[in-house]
Motif scaffolding. Structure first.
Motif, PDB file in Angstrom:
ATOM      1  N   UNK A 120       8.308  10.776   1.851  1.00 24.94           N
ATOM      2  CA  UNK A 120       7.803  11.287   3.454  1.00 24.94           C
ATOM      3  C   UNK A 120       6.581   9.449   3.601  1.00 24.94           C
ATOM      4  N   UNK A 121       7.038   9.179   2.959  1.00 23.14           N
ATOM      5  CA  UNK A 121       5.284   8.366   3.415  1.00 23.14           C
ATOM      6  C   UNK A 121       6.066   6.553   3.446  1.00 23.14           C
ATOM      7  N   UNK A 122       7.295   6.253   3.757  1.00 27.05           N
ATOM      8  CA  UNK A 122       7.673   5.342   3.323  1.00 27.05           C
ATOM      9  C   UNK A 122       7.279   4.261   4.736  1.00 27.05           C
ATOM     10  N   UNK A 123       7.713   3.124   4.133  1.00 33.19           N
ATOM     11  CA  UNK A 123       6.417   2.819   4.962  1.00 33.19           C
ATOM     12  C   UNK A 123       7.644   1.328   5.544  1.00 33.19           C
ATOM     13  N   UNK A 124       8.272   1.457   6.791  1.00 35.74           N
ATOM     14  CA  UNK A 124       9.633   0.348   7.252  1.00 35.74           C
ATOM     15  C   UNK A 124       9.165  -0.492   7.742  1.00 35.74           C
ATOM     16  N   UNK A 125       9.277  -1.603   8.318  1.00 34.91           N
ATOM     17  CA  UNK A 125       8.973  -3.392   7.866  1.00 34.91           C
ATOM     18  C   UNK A 125      10.175  -3.921   8.613  1.00 34.91           C
ATOM     19  N   UNK A 126       9.612  -4.306   9.550  1.00 36.61           N
ATOM     20  CA  UNK A 126      11.154  -4.627  10.962  1.00 36.61           C
ATOM     21  C   UNK A 126      10.238  -6.558  11.185  1.00 36.61           C
ATOM     22  N   UNK A 127      11.211  -7.930  11.532  1.00 36.94           N
ATOM     23  CA  UNK A 127      10.543  -8.595  11.933  1.00 36.94           C
ATOM     24  C   UNK A 127      11.080  -9.113  13.129  1.00 36.94           C
ATOM     25  N   UNK A 128       9.544  -9.196  14.371  1.00 37.76           N
ATOM     26  CA  UNK A 128      10.135  -9.531  15.481  1.00 37.76           C
ATOM     27  C   UNK A 128       9.332 -10.543  16.246  1.00 37.76           C
ATOM     28  N   UNK A 129       9.942 -11.548  16.360  1.00 42.44           N
ATOM     29  CA  UNK A 129       8.992 -13.047  15.796  1.00 42.44           C
ATOM     30  C   UNK A 129       8.273 -13.468  15.208  1.00 42.44           C
TER      31      UNK A 129
END
Length: 203
Positions: A120-129
């Motif tokens: 319930x507390x999974x931190x998602x990380x995406x690289x945007x530029x």
């Protein structure tokens, strides 16, 4: 607070300042017998003397009233060692570069401890530029929400405050970011290292 002003702390701080009981007494316009009574637990400083006592012992009023002496061992102000403190009444967020005593709304605030990440507390990380896009699939109600995201760098901490009914997401510059945090009002502080996902990013 469980203690008013502890005699042991007064004694320890007095000795650290290399003051005799008489010298401390003279600074406060009391007798050395009064100081002795405080230090042996046979009496307490009057409330009118607490602030002058803190000044004489070279500590903060909060530190004196907490009943414990805090020593910040973060000598070089490495911001990666920063601590977060959150007021449960007004939701104020305080960051210290090392160990410290903080209070808000009349409450002494403990340093937040990092919790184990769950589904319930999974931190998602995406690289945007040149940025990390941080998000959590989490309810954002008035009583249960992600209160803030934070990024720690060697030279500082950036906090993005969130409010109910907002999306639980934020953006942080990739450069220098070594740790990402999310604070849930019900379950506490969660931490990830975005570099483990993006090992190709070089500072």
């Amino acid at each position: 607070m469980n203690n008013y002003v502890t005699g042991q702390l007064i004694s320890n701080l007095r000795k650290k300042k290399k003051l005799t009981q008489l010298e401390l007494a003279e600074k406060l316009n009391v007798s050395d017998k009064t100081i002795s009574k405080w230090e042996t637990g046979k009496g307490f400083p009057d409330i009118s003397l607490v602030e002058p006592l803190a000044k004489a012992l070279d500590v903060s009023l909060i530190e004196l009233l907490s009943g414990q002496s805090i020593q910040n061992t973060n000598k070089h102000a490495n911001m990666l060692r920063s601590h977060f403190h959150v007021c449960p009444i007004c939701a104020n967020v305080i960051v210290s570069s090392g160990e410290a005593i903080h209070s808000c709304c009349g409450i002494q605030l403990p340093s937040l401890e990092v919790e184990t990440i769950d589904d319930k507390h999974t931190i998602c990380v995406e690289k945007v530029e040149d940025e990390y896009l941080i998000s959590i699939n989490h309810p954002m109600t008035k009583t249960h929400y992600i209160s803030f995201f934070a990024a720690k760098r060697n030279n500082g901490v950036e906090i993005i405050k969130l409010y109910p009914e907002q999306e639980a997401q934020a953006r942080f510059k990739i450069l220098g970011t070594q740790k990402i945090y999310a604070y849930c009002t019900h379950h506490g502080l969660f931490e990830i290292n975005p570099r483990k996902k993006y090992k190709d990013i070089l500072e």
